[in-house]
Write a protein that holds these residues in place. Structure first.
Motif, PDB file in Angstrom:
ATOM      1  N   VAL A  16       0.838  -1.200   0.000  1.00  0.00           N
ATOM      2  CA  VAL A  16       0.000   0.000   0.000  1.00  0.00           C
ATOM      3  C   VAL A  16       0.874   1.251   0.000  1.00  0.00           C
ATOM      4  CG1 VAL A  16      -2.000  -1.059   1.067  1.00  0.00           C
ATOM      5  CG2 VAL A  16      -0.254  -0.029   2.507  1.00  0.00           C
ATOM      6  N   VAL A  17       0.273   2.334  -0.468  1.00  0.00           N
ATOM      7  CA  VAL A  17       0.972   3.578  -0.740  1.00  0.00           C
ATOM      8  C   VAL A  17       0.316   4.684   0.090  1.00  0.00           C
ATOM      9  CG1 VAL A  17       1.275   5.232  -2.612  1.00  0.00           C
ATOM     10  CG2 VAL A  17       1.600   2.819  -3.058  1.00  0.00           C
ATOM     11  N   PRO A  18       1.085   5.669   0.582  1.00  0.00           N
ATOM     12  CA  PRO A  18       0.461   6.745   1.352  1.00  0.00           C
ATOM     13  C   PRO A  18      -0.696   7.390   0.588  1.00  0.00           C
ATOM     14  CG  PRO A  18       2.845   6.994   1.375  1.00  0.00           C
ATOM     15  CD  PRO A  18       2.547   5.837   0.493  1.00  0.00           C
ATOM     16  N   GLY A  19      -1.772   7.660   1.307  1.00  0.00           N
ATOM     17  CA  GLY A  19      -2.938   8.293   0.696  1.00  0.00           C
ATOM     18  C   GLY A  19      -3.906   7.297   0.094  1.00  0.00           C
ATOM     19  N   GLU A  20      -3.572   6.015   0.160  1.00  0.00           N
ATOM     20  CA  GLU A  20      -4.467   4.995  -0.391  1.00  0.00           C
ATOM     21  C   GLU A  20      -5.587   4.702   0.607  1.00  0.00           C
ATOM     22  OE1 GLU A  20      -2.272   1.728  -1.958  1.00  0.00           O
ATOM     23  OE2 GLU A  20      -4.071   0.592  -2.444  1.00  0.00           O
ATOM     24  N   ILE A  42      -7.061   5.365   5.995  1.00  0.00           N
ATOM     25  CA  ILE A  42      -6.123   5.735   4.934  1.00  0.00           C
ATOM     26  C   ILE A  42      -4.706   5.373   5.345  1.00  0.00           C
ATOM     27  CG2 ILE A  42      -5.218   7.713   3.631  1.00  0.00           C
ATOM     28  CD1 ILE A  42      -8.114   8.919   4.265  1.00  0.00           C
ATOM     29  N   SER A  44      -0.716   5.855   5.633  1.00  0.00           N
ATOM     30  CA  SER A  44       0.172   7.012   5.678  1.00  0.00           C
ATOM     31  C   SER A  44       1.619   6.610   5.482  1.00  0.00           C
ATOM     32  CB  SER A  44      -0.005   7.784   6.980  1.00  0.00           C
ATOM     33  OG  SER A  44       0.320   6.977   8.070  1.00  0.00           O
ATOM     34  N   ARG A  45       1.857   5.329   5.213  1.00  0.00           N
ATOM     35  CA  ARG A  45       3.227   4.897   4.940  1.00  0.00           C
ATOM     36  C   ARG A  45       3.223   3.873   3.824  1.00  0.00           C
ATOM     37  NH1 ARG A  45       7.484   4.498   9.624  1.00  0.00           N
ATOM     38  NH2 ARG A  45       8.690   4.023   7.779  1.00  0.00           N
ATOM     39  N   LEU A  46       4.387   3.735   3.207  1.00  0.00           N
ATOM     40  CA  LEU A  46       4.546   2.712   2.189  1.00  0.00           C
ATOM     41  C   LEU A  46       4.895   1.407   2.886  1.00  0.00           C
ATOM     42  CD1 LEU A  46       5.092   2.472  -1.048  1.00  0.00           C
ATOM     43  CD2 LEU A  46       7.426   2.279  -0.282  1.00  0.00           C
TER      44      LEU A  46
END
Lengths: 240, 235
Positions: A16-20, A42, A44-46
């Motif tokens: 997962v990617v920040p903002g996902e 949501i 906030s970290r990769l």
């Protein structure tokens, strides 16, 4: 009131990617690396997402080391002060090793501390305290904590350290056994290796390989095969 | 005058082709490549690391430093004189202000996160490309980010509202040109960069913002893909 249905937008172990947006609805709870905005959760970290019952948390895949209490790390002496040493921890924050935590021997007042640990030397230390301002105190008192003899230092991604060590040290002890090198791994991603030059090279290559393929399941077996092949090759060239 | 044909036959609300990659600079903590049309930006993130000189340190949270730099051969015409000039300093500042609201540096007191943005080739929209690249690089470096940041230029060329202007549109001579770079987060759609070159009416600006939202959502998908590719590629 009709109960709103919560829905999950990701699968367990996804990257997962920040903002996902991970989930919508109040049935899920935000864990490490995630936060709640209204009814959404949501990232906030990769990293890799862990769906643990209702809680969603992220195992980061990248990032610098952040000092934590009780971690055993490998540090470099960067400065000598009146009452101890300043160490580079491979993070944004240097650590202090005070005289009292360094040795139980009697040291005379005004003694030359560079005679004990000089600048540029590596120490295996344990973090005893981290303040809110990230002042780090370390100690040399404990099993296995010492000044490291000459060897090679490599740096790896600190997030991959648990994989390099393996379950109960299975991975690192296998590399040690096959290559015949002495290897020490610090939680901060600094690795110390000592052995023959050729074996050292093989150990470094293996550790880099483990770091790169940290997410592959059954990695221990794969590395075992890799090491076996390399050792056979080496024996053949030795015979010639 | 009407503006009825864009270069390369683009639609008025169509972005230039985008290529994004994460992790292109091995020595950096995180890095990214972002190409939009003929504009190419590289971003490298170093840190969090110790900040010197000490008076720049903030004991409450980490500091973000951005550097925008166009390489000497990056311009459309003459050689760009190397080094920080007025324009580069301004863009470095607005980039920093565009990114800072979305990242959390509370856990790095007295430390700094450095973002270096280098442009090897430009064809307008370079500050937006820089911000997009920086956002990917920051995520790649493991910095805590509340939202992914995407940026795009929108504007008006003669009578048409367009998205992602290229250089030939910026210097369009047969009508008035307004060029508005915008940066926003992907979740809240809060705007953190809004500059304007030229003049535009209130109604047109509103239309521009709407179109920018859509364009940023598209860019965000590409940024996400770039990051996932780096880590899923070897899976």
């Amino acid at each position: 009131m009709a109960e709103e249905k919560s829905s999950l937008y990701i699968k367990d172990k996804d990257v997962v990617v920040p903002g996902e947006i991970l989930a919508i609805g109040l049935d899920y709870l935000p864990g490490f690396g995630t936060y709640r905005l209204e009814n959404k959760i949501i990232a906030s970290r990769l990293g890799l997402i862990n769906v643990d019952g209702r809680a969603l948390k992220i195992t980061p895949l990248s990032g610098k080391y952040l000092p934590k209490r009780n971690d055993v790390i490998i540090c470099k002496v960067i400065d000598i002060t009146l009452n101890g040493w300043r160490l580079d921890t491979n993070s944004a924050f240097p650590a202090m090793l005070s005289l009292k935590d360094a040795t139980s021997e009697y040291i005379e007042r005004g003694a030359d501390l560079s005679k004990i640990y000089n600048i540029g030397e590596y120490l295996m230390v344990k973090i005893v305290a981290v303040t809110s301002q990230m002042l780090v105190d370390v100690s040399l008192k404990g099993p296995g904590l010492k000044k490291l003899p000459p060897g090679r230092i490599i740096k790896v991604n600190p997030m991959k350290v648990p994989r390099i060590i393996g379950k109960q040290g299975s991975m690192v002890s296998m590399v040690k056994k096959v290559t015949g090198c002495r290897i020490l791994v610090g939680q901060n991603g600094v690795v110390w290796i000592q052995g023959d030059t050729i074996n050292e090279n093989l150990a470094i290559e293996t550790i880099k390989k483990i770091e790169q393929e940290a997410h592959v399941p059954g990695l221990t077996e794969k590395i075992e095969i890799f090491l076996k092949k390399r050792m056979e090759k080496k024996e053949k060239s030795d015979e010639k | 005058m009407t503006y009825d044909k864009r270069p390369e036959g683009r639609k008025f609300d169509e972005l230039r082709p985008i290529v994004a990659k994460a992790g292109v600079i091995p020595n950096a903590e995180g890095s990214a490549y972002f190409k939009i049309g003929k504009t190419v930006a590289y971003a490298a993130v170093y840190g969090p690391r110790e900040l010197h000189p000490k008076f720049l340190q903030n004991p409450e949270k980490g500091v973000l430093r951005c550097l925008y730099n166009m390489m000497p051969f990056a311009g459309m015409g003459d050689r760009v004189r190397p080094g920080p000039n007025r324009r580069a300093k301004e863009i470095s500042l607005v980039t920093e202000k565009a990114i800072l609201p979305f990242i959390n540096l509370d856990r790095y007191p007295n430390a700094v996160v450095d973002v270096f943005i280098e442009l090897t080739q430009t064809d307008a929209g370079s500050r937006c490309a820089g911000i997009c690249a920086a956002a990917i690089a920051l995520a790649d470096a493991g910095i805590e980010m509340r939202e992914m940041i995407s940026a795009v230029a929108v504007g008006k060329v003669a009578d048409k509202i367009v998205v992602d202007l290229d250089y030939s549109e910026e210097i369009y001579e047969d009508g008035h040109v307004a060029d508005i770079p915008i940066a926003m987060g992907n979740v809240s759609q809060q705007i953190t960069l809004l500059q304007a070159d030229g003049y535009i009416t209130r109604e047109d600006l509103k239309k521009c913002l709407e179109i920018a939202k859509k364009a940023c959502a598209q860019i965000n998908e590409i940024q996400k893909k770039a990051l996932k590719q780096k880590y899923e590629g070897s899976k």
